[in-house]
Motif scaffolding. Structure first.
Motif, PDB file in Angstrom:
ATOM      1  N   THR A  67       0.829  -1.210   0.000  1.00  0.00           N
ATOM      2  CA  THR A  67       0.000   0.000   0.000  1.00  0.00           C
ATOM      3  C   THR A  67       0.861   1.256   0.000  1.00  0.00           C
ATOM      4  N   GLY A  68       1.908   1.269   0.826  1.00  0.00           N
ATOM      5  CA  GLY A  68       2.777   2.428   0.884  1.00  0.00           C
ATOM      6  C   GLY A  68       3.482   2.688  -0.425  1.00  0.00           C
ATOM      7  N   VAL A  69       4.079   1.664  -1.017  1.00  0.00           N
ATOM      8  CA  VAL A  69       4.846   1.838  -2.252  1.00  0.00           C
ATOM      9  C   VAL A  69       3.945   2.239  -3.413  1.00  0.00           C
ATOM     10  N   VAL A  70       2.803   1.580  -3.548  1.00  0.00           N
ATOM     11  CA  VAL A  70       1.890   1.898  -4.654  1.00  0.00           C
ATOM     12  C   VAL A  70       1.336   3.316  -4.507  1.00  0.00           C
ATOM     13  N   SER A  71       1.034   3.721  -3.279  1.00  0.00           N
ATOM     14  CA  SER A  71       0.520   5.081  -3.058  1.00  0.00           C
ATOM     15  C   SER A  71       1.548   6.139  -3.438  1.00  0.00           C
ATOM     16  N   VAL A  72       2.789   5.955  -3.008  1.00  0.00           N
ATOM     17  CA  VAL A  72       3.836   6.932  -3.325  1.00  0.00           C
ATOM     18  C   VAL A  72       4.139   6.925  -4.819  1.00  0.00           C
ATOM     19  N   THR A  73       4.066   5.753  -5.454  1.00  0.00           N
ATOM     20  CA  THR A  73       4.248   5.687  -6.904  1.00  0.00           C
ATOM     21  C   THR A  73       3.211   6.550  -7.610  1.00  0.00           C
ATOM     22  N   GLY A  74       1.960   6.417  -7.212  1.00  0.00           N
ATOM     23  CA  GLY A  74       0.906   7.222  -7.826  1.00  0.00           C
ATOM     24  C   GLY A  74       1.105   8.705  -7.601  1.00  0.00           C
ATOM     25  N   ILE A  75       1.521   9.087  -6.393  1.00  0.00           N
ATOM     26  CA  ILE A  75       1.744  10.501  -6.085  1.00  0.00           C
ATOM     27  C   ILE A  75       2.916  11.045  -6.900  1.00  0.00           C
ATOM     28  N   ALA A  76       3.984  10.271  -7.025  1.00  0.00           N
ATOM     29  CA  ALA A  76       5.148  10.712  -7.799  1.00  0.00           C
ATOM     30  C   ALA A  76       4.768  10.923  -9.265  1.00  0.00           C
ATOM     31  N   LEU A  77       4.015  10.000  -9.840  1.00  0.00           N
ATOM     32  CA  LEU A  77       3.603  10.147 -11.241  1.00  0.00           C
ATOM     33  C   LEU A  77       2.653  11.334 -11.411  1.00  0.00           C
ATOM     34  N   PHE A 224      11.576  13.757   0.518  1.00  0.00           N
ATOM     35  CA  PHE A 224      10.282  13.883   1.185  1.00  0.00           C
ATOM     36  C   PHE A 224       9.407  12.664   0.893  1.00  0.00           C
ATOM     37  N   LEU A 225       9.355  12.266  -0.378  1.00  0.00           N
ATOM     38  CA  LEU A 225       8.530  11.118  -0.744  1.00  0.00           C
ATOM     39  C   LEU A 225       9.006   9.849  -0.050  1.00  0.00           C
ATOM     40  N   LYS A 226      10.334   9.659   0.014  1.00  0.00           N
ATOM     41  CA  LYS A 226      10.880   8.407   0.530  1.00  0.00           C
ATOM     42  C   LYS A 226      10.942   8.367   2.053  1.00  0.00           C
ATOM     43  N   VAL A 243      -1.793  -4.552  11.806  1.00  0.00           N
ATOM     44  CA  VAL A 243      -0.531  -5.286  11.833  1.00  0.00           C
ATOM     45  C   VAL A 243       0.037  -5.200  13.247  1.00  0.00           C
ATOM     46  N   PRO A 244       0.263  -6.323  13.920  1.00  0.00           N
ATOM     47  CA  PRO A 244       0.732  -6.285  15.310  1.00  0.00           C
ATOM     48  C   PRO A 244       2.228  -6.009  15.395  1.00  0.00           C
ATOM     49  N   ALA A 245       2.680  -5.669  16.600  1.00  0.00           N
ATOM     50  CA  ALA A 245       4.110  -5.512  16.852  1.00  0.00           C
ATOM     51  C   ALA A 245       4.744  -6.898  16.974  1.00  0.00           C
ATOM     52  N   PRO A 246       6.009  -7.048  16.565  1.00  0.00           N
ATOM     53  CA  PRO A 246       6.893  -6.016  16.033  1.00  0.00           C
ATOM     54  C   PRO A 246       6.820  -5.872  14.519  1.00  0.00           C
ATOM     55  N   ALA A 247       5.860  -6.576  13.867  1.00  0.00           N
ATOM     56  CA  ALA A 247       5.790  -6.522  12.406  1.00  0.00           C
ATOM     57  C   ALA A 247       5.519  -5.102  11.909  1.00  0.00           C
ATOM     58  N   ASP A 248       4.695  -4.336  12.649  1.00  0.00           N
ATOM     59  CA  ASP A 248       4.425  -2.967  12.213  1.00  0.00           C
ATOM     60  C   ASP A 248       5.682  -2.105  12.281  1.00  0.00           C
ATOM     61  N   VAL A 249       6.501  -2.328  13.304  1.00  0.00           N
ATOM     62  CA  VAL A 249       7.743  -1.563  13.436  1.00  0.00           C
ATOM     63  C   VAL A 249       8.703  -1.906  12.302  1.00  0.00           C
ATOM     64  N   ILE A 250       8.822  -3.187  11.961  1.00  0.00           N
ATOM     65  CA  ILE A 250       9.728  -3.593  10.888  1.00  0.00           C
ATOM     66  C   ILE A 250       9.218  -3.088   9.540  1.00  0.00           C
ATOM     67  N   ALA A 251       7.900  -3.089   9.347  1.00  0.00           N
ATOM     68  CA  ALA A 251       7.336  -2.561   8.097  1.00  0.00           C
ATOM     69  C   ALA A 251       7.662  -1.084   7.939  1.00  0.00           C
ATOM     70  N   VAL A 252       7.471  -0.305   8.998  1.00  0.00           N
ATOM     71  CA  VAL A 252       7.778   1.128   8.934  1.00  0.00           C
ATOM     72  C   VAL A 252       9.288   1.342   8.789  1.00  0.00           C
ATOM     73  N   LEU A 253      10.081   0.489   9.430  1.00  0.00           N
ATOM     74  CA  LEU A 253      11.532   0.565   9.272  1.00  0.00           C
ATOM     75  C   LEU A 253      11.915   0.452   7.805  1.00  0.00           C
ATOM     76  N   PHE A 254      11.408  -0.560   7.118  1.00  0.00           N
ATOM     77  CA  PHE A 254      11.778  -0.750   5.712  1.00  0.00           C
ATOM     78  C   PHE A 254      11.219   0.351   4.821  1.00  0.00           C
ATOM     79  N   ALA A 255      10.081   0.916   5.191  1.00  0.00           N
ATOM     80  CA  ALA A 255       9.536   2.047   4.432  1.00  0.00           C
ATOM     81  C   ALA A 255      10.353   3.310   4.643  1.00  0.00           C
TER      82      ALA A 255
END
Length: 300
Positions: A67-77, A224-226, A243-255
């Motif tokens: 969701t994060g990557v696809v959303s930012v892709t759309g905003i960038a385009l 800013f986008l990244k 998404v429970p912890a710690p998966a939510d933290v790792i997801a935000v980390l990679f984002a």
């Protein structure tokens, strides 16, 4: 985030070692190659083959990352259609907005959550590496000066990616309940221990402040986008998908990771703005010293 301090310190040491000549220049290319093809895959296989996946929320975590990557892709385009940025420059901005430095991600996840962090890192890698490549290669080809790469070539590149292969190999051994001899596991663990420090040192060695391009607003747009928008959207998606912890933290980390050094190679191959890409890589890596701990503080 005291746990991230050693991660950033190793990046800084890599930069210092490269610039002061403490280590011979030829070492860094070989170190990065060994880390990419040997040490990190060994770390992933050793961890994933013995990990417990029963309680890992892989699907919801993957959904938040997508969701994060696809959303930012759309905003960038959308921004490109309004601002009319020159094609090669936009292709570098685009890469800088969604590509991620996996070395920093795995090292930080391991420092924060230990073995479960590496396991969740594999979920992020298998989700993001194919997605980002399927988005970046066509966009960079279209806006750069090179011809569009075929689907076959993209798939061939993904099929040879050692991080994906290491993750899939570890998953396969785990799911098939294959137990390698303990001596083999010990070799893999020893090789994996070299991955984190050496990978971070090579990240620092690749920084080049002398090539900062005079395109500050484009560098800031990609950053800013990244470093701000992508983590924010991913964090929101984690909450929406529960998404429970710690998966939510790792997801935000990679984002929240700065863009990858491999972005420069793709820009050079497909006609992107190489100088702008190098500037985005260096700037984001430095800015991440501040933005990454902040994003993790907000999600924790």
């Amino acid at each position: 985030m005291n746990v991230l301090f050693p991660v950033f310190l190793l990046i800084l040491l890599g930069y210092i070692f490269r610039r002061t000549g403490v280590v011979e220049l030829g070492f860094w290319a070989q170190a990065e190659r060994a880390t990419y093809y040997v040490f990190f895959p060994a770390l992933l296989v050793a961890n994933l083959s013995t990990a417990s996946f029963g309680e890992q929320p892989a699907l919801t975590m993957a959904g938040a990352l997508i969701t994060g990557v696809v959303s930012v892709t759309g905003i960038a385009l959308f921004l490109q259609s309004r601002l009319v940025i020159p094609g090669p420059a936009f292709s570098s901005i685009f890469q800088g907005s969604i590509r991620l430095n996996t070395y920093v991600g795995i090292a930080a996840a391991s420092a924060m959550a230990g073995s479960p962090g590496v396991t969740l890192s594999a979920v992020a890698l298998i989700t993001l590496i194919p997605l980002v490549n399927f988005l970046c290669v066509p966009v960079v080809s279209h806006y750069g000066s090179a011809q569009l790469s075929s689907l076959k070539s993209i798939l061939a590149t993904l099929a040879k990616n050692p991080l994906i292969l290491g993750s899939l190999g570890g998953f396969a051994l785990n799911f098939m309940h294959v137990q390698l001899p303990e001596s083999i596991y010990e070799v893999l663990r020893l090789l994996g221990r070299a991955a984190l420090p050496l990978g971070l040192l090579t990240v620092g060695a690749g920084l080049n402040f002398r090539r900062i391009a005079p395109q500050k607003y484009r560098i800031l747009m990609a950053s800013f986008l990244k470093l701000i928008l992508l983590p924010a959207v991913t964090m929101l998606a984690c909450r929406l998908y529960h998404v429970p912890a710690p998966a939510d933290v790792i997801a935000v980390l990679f984002a929240s990771l700065p863009t990858a050094v491999s972005s420069f190679i793709l820009a050079r191959q497909l006609g992107g703005d190489e100088d702008l890409m190098a500037s985005i890589i260096t700037t984001q890596t430095v800015l991440a010293f501040v933005t990454l701990p902040l994003a993790l503080y907000l999600v924790d």
